[in-house]
Design a protein around this motif. Structure first.
Motif, short mmCIF file in Angstrom:
data_model
loop_
_atom_site.label_atom_id
_atom_site.label_comp_id
_atom_site.label_asym_id
_atom_site.label_seq_id
_atom_site.Cartn_x
_atom_site.Cartn_y
_atom_site.Cartn_z
N LEU A 1 0.89 -1.16 0.00
CA LEU A 1 0.00 0.00 0.00
C LEU A 1 0.93 1.21 0.00
N GLY A 2 0.92 1.96 -1.09
CA GLY A 2 1.99 2.93 -1.30
C GLY A 2 1.56 4.38 -1.27
N GLY A 3 2.20 5.17 -2.14
CA GLY A 3 1.91 6.59 -2.22
C GLY A 3 2.86 7.43 -1.40
N TYR B 1 1.99 -2.98 -6.43
CA TYR B 1 2.06 -1.67 -5.74
C TYR B 1 0.70 -1.00 -5.90
N SER B 2 0.12 -0.56 -4.80
CA SER B 2 -1.21 0.05 -4.86
C SER B 2 -1.17 1.54 -4.52
N TYR B 3 -1.74 2.33 -5.43
CA TYR B 3 -1.91 3.77 -5.21
C TYR B 3 -3.37 4.05 -4.84
N GLY C 1 -4.90 6.77 -5.68
CA GLY C 1 -5.53 7.50 -6.79
C GLY C 1 -5.72 8.97 -6.52
N ARG C 2 -4.98 9.53 -5.55
CA ARG C 2 -5.14 10.95 -5.21
C ARG C 2 -4.34 11.85 -6.15
N THR C 3 -3.27 11.29 -6.75
CA THR C 3 -2.37 12.11 -7.57
C THR C 3 -2.60 11.83 -9.04
N GLY D 1 -9.25 2.79 -4.64
CA GLY D 1 -9.67 2.07 -3.43
C GLY D 1 -10.07 0.64 -3.73
N PHE D 2 -10.07 -0.17 -2.67
CA PHE D 2 -10.43 -1.59 -2.79
C PHE D 2 -11.92 -1.78 -2.49
N GLY D 3 -12.54 -0.78 -1.85
CA GLY D 3 -13.93 -0.92 -1.42
C GLY D 3 -14.00 -1.35 0.05
N GLY D 4 -13.29 -0.61 0.90
CA GLY D 4 -13.37 -0.86 2.34
C GLY D 4 -12.68 -2.15 2.76
N VAL D 5 -12.95 -2.55 4.01
CA VAL D 5 -12.29 -3.74 4.59
C VAL D 5 -12.62 -4.99 3.77
N THR E 1 1.73 3.33 3.55
CA THR E 1 1.00 4.58 3.28
C THR E 1 1.51 5.69 4.21
N HIS E 2 1.09 6.89 3.89
CA HIS E 2 1.45 8.06 4.70
C HIS E 2 0.88 7.91 6.12
N PRO E 3 1.61 8.40 7.14
CA PRO E 3 1.12 8.23 8.52
C PRO E 3 -0.27 8.84 8.74
N PHE E 4 -0.69 9.77 7.88
CA PHE E 4 -2.03 10.36 8.05
C PHE E 4 -3.08 9.66 7.20
N ALA E 5 -2.69 8.63 6.45
CA ALA E 5 -3.67 7.85 5.68
C ALA E 5 -4.25 6.78 6.61
N ALA E 6 -4.99 7.23 7.64
CA ALA E 6 -5.38 6.33 8.73
C ALA E 6 -6.48 5.36 8.33
N GLU E 7 -7.36 5.79 7.43
CA GLU E 7 -8.46 4.91 7.05
C GLU E 7 -7.91 3.66 6.35
N MET E 8 -6.98 3.90 5.42
CA MET E 8 -6.37 2.77 4.70
C MET E 8 -5.65 1.85 5.68
N SER E 9 -4.94 2.43 6.64
CA SER E 9 -4.18 1.61 7.60
C SER E 9 -5.12 0.80 8.49
N ALA F 1 1.45 22.44 9.95
CA ALA F 1 2.02 21.24 9.35
C ALA F 1 1.50 20.00 10.07
N ARG F 2 1.65 18.86 9.41
CA ARG F 2 1.33 17.60 10.06
C ARG F 2 2.63 16.88 10.38
N ASN F 3 2.65 16.15 11.49
CA ASN F 3 3.89 15.48 11.87
C ASN F 3 4.08 14.22 11.04
N1 LIG Z 1 -2.85 11.62 3.81
C1 LIG Z 1 -1.79 12.24 3.34
O1 LIG Z 1 -1.46 13.32 3.79
C2 LIG Z 1 -0.94 11.66 2.27
C3 LIG Z 1 0.29 12.26 1.98
C4 LIG Z 1 1.11 11.69 1.00
C5 LIG Z 1 0.67 10.56 0.34
N2 LIG Z 1 -0.55 9.99 0.66
C6 LIG Z 1 -0.95 8.78 -0.05
O2 LIG Z 1 -2.17 9.04 -0.71
C7 LIG Z 1 -3.01 7.90 -0.66
C8 LIG Z 1 -4.35 8.27 -0.06
O3 LIG Z 1 -4.15 8.82 1.24
P1 LIG Z 1 -5.43 9.25 2.13
O4 LIG Z 1 -4.91 9.98 3.32
O5 LIG Z 1 -6.44 9.87 1.27
O6 LIG Z 1 -5.92 7.81 2.60
P2 LIG Z 1 -7.07 7.41 3.64
O7 LIG Z 1 -7.87 8.59 4.00
O8 LIG Z 1 -6.48 6.60 4.72
O9 LIG Z 1 -7.89 6.40 2.74
C9 LIG Z 1 -9.14 6.71 2.17
C10 LIG Z 1 -9.45 5.61 1.20
O10 LIG Z 1 -8.64 5.72 0.04
C11 LIG Z 1 -8.29 4.44 -0.45
N3 LIG Z 1 -6.83 4.28 -0.35
C12 LIG Z 1 -5.95 5.00 0.39
N4 LIG Z 1 -4.69 4.62 0.16
C13 LIG Z 1 -4.76 3.63 -0.76
C14 LIG Z 1 -3.80 2.84 -1.44
N5 LIG Z 1 -2.48 3.00 -1.23
N6 LIG Z 1 -4.24 1.91 -2.33
C15 LIG Z 1 -5.56 1.75 -2.58
N7 LIG Z 1 -6.52 2.48 -1.98
C16 LIG Z 1 -6.13 3.41 -1.09
C17 LIG Z 1 -9.01 3.44 0.44
O11 LIG Z 1 -10.27 3.22 -0.20
P3 LIG Z 1 -11.09 1.86 0.01
O12 LIG Z 1 -11.66 1.93 1.38
O13 LIG Z 1 -12.11 1.91 -1.07
O14 LIG Z 1 -10.10 0.73 -0.16
C18 LIG Z 1 -9.18 4.22 1.73
O15 LIG Z 1 -10.23 3.75 2.54
C19 LIG Z 1 -2.24 6.84 0.13
O16 LIG Z 1 -1.61 6.00 -0.82
C20 LIG Z 1 -1.21 7.63 0.90
O17 LIG Z 1 -0.04 6.91 1.15
C21 LIG Z 1 -1.35 10.52 1.60
#
Ligand SMILES: NC(=O)c1ccc[n+]([C@@H]2O[C@H](COP(=O)([O-])OP(=O)(O)OC[C@H]3O[C@@H](n4cnc5c(N)ncnc54)[C@H](OP(=O)(O)O)[C@@H]3O)[C@@H](O)[C@H]2O)c1
Length: 248
Positions: free
Chosen positions: A6-8, A28-30, A32-34, A48-52, A71-79, A194-196
């Motif tokens: 789970l990347g990004g 490698y899974s993104y 889709g934010r970028t 996304g995969f569609g939740g748990v 994933t990023h430490p603030f991507a808490a939902e994915m974690s 900023a975020r830590n």
């Molecule tokens: N949050 C940040 O500040 C930040 C900064 C830099 C990079 N990123 C990267 O951006 C992505 C999204 O971050 P977020 O904070 O929006 O995540 P999030 O709030 O934790 O996740 C929201 C939803 O996005 C989908 N998702 C997130 N990361 C995914 C991944 N790597 N592969 C497939 N689905 C993913 C999942 O959808 P489903 O429930 O449908 O599976 C997840 O429930 C991550 O890859 C993260 O590493 C985030």
């Protein structure tokens, strides 16, 4: 063996390179934010995969034997989803997560738990604020239109910003101390939000704030359930049964 990353993040990209070099079967899974995700030396999926349950189905369908949450430490939902889906499918899980930054002498941090608390920590009187947070977290700052905001994103924002005018910098980083000092001086920045996140690439703004004596409203990391966690790519490789001599 078949791993899912789970990347990004920059750490996930370094891990992908090490896994590709080791010849391990992996995806490698993104999220889709970028709009322009960095190319990977591994097969890549986006979105996304569609939740748990969706993730658990994916793990079974793709016969994933190891899941690395990089994933990023603030991507808490994915974690959180990864923890639950791995428990549901008995898939081994390891988090690759950099340590948070520690406050050092000279830092003027105001630590807050979330974005809403960061908004209330800003002064009432107009100030030049560098908002170094993701674009999906801007809306709460709409209640403080008196400030002049500088923002920095990987992609130009598609949606309207919550203030009439703001300076936008489009850049992927990483950023240098010299560059951050020049940016903050040029815009006469007075406050930083900023975020830590931890790590080296985003740290320069914190070092620049200390050098300039500026206050930083620091959003602490979201709380996650306990999970196995390492900080180095080489530790993940060892967990996968491969020793590296990279010192990564
Ligand atoms: N949050 C940040 O500040 C930040 C900064 C830099 C990079 N990123 C990267 O951006 C992505 C999204 O971050 P977020 O904070 O929006 O995540 P999030 O709030 O934790 O996740 C929201 C939803 O996005 C989908 N998702 C997130 N990361 C995914 C991944 N790597 N592969 C497939 N689905 C993913 C999942 O959808 P489903 O429930 O449908 O599976 C997840 O429930 C991550 O890859 C993260 O590493 C985030």
């Amino acid at each position: 063996m078949r791993a899912l990353i789970l990347g990004g993040t920059a750490d996930a990209n370094s891990l992908a390179a090490a896994i590709a070099r080791a010849g391990i079967d992996a995806v490698y899974s993104y999220g889709g934010r970028t709009a322009t995700p960095a190319e990977q030396p591994l097969p890549t999926r986006i979105g996304g995969f569609g939740g748990v349950n969706g993730l658990a189905d994916y793990l079974r369908r793709e016969a994933i034997t190891h899941l690395i949450d990089a994933t990023h430490p603030f991507a808490a939902e994915m974690s959180r989803n990864a923890i639950a889906a791995c428990a549901q499918t008995a898939t081994p899980l390891l988090a690759l997560e950099r340590a948070p930054w520690e406050k050092t002498p000279g830092d003027r941090w105001i630590e807050v738990a979330d974005v809403v608390s960061a908004v209330t920590a800003l002064p009432e009187t107009s100030a030049n604020v560098f908002l170094a947070i993701g674009r999906q977290h801007l809306a709460p700052f709409g209640t403080r239109p008196q400030h002049a905001y500088t923002l920095r994103f990987v992609d130009p924002p598609e949606q309207a910003l919550p203030w009439p005018d703001a300076e936008i910098i489009v850049s992927r980083g990483p950023f240098t101390l010299e560059g951050e000092l020049a940016m903050m001086r040029a815009r006469a920045i007075e406050w930083i939000v900023a975020r830590n996140s931890g790590g080296g690439g985003a740290r320069a703004k914190i070092d620049a704030a200390r050098a300039l004596g500026l206050p930083v409203i620091m959003i602490t990391r979201p709380h996650l359930p306990d999970r196995p966690r390492v900080e180095r790519v080489s530790d993940v490789m060892e967990w996968l049964g491969h020793r590296t001599c990279l010192g990564a």
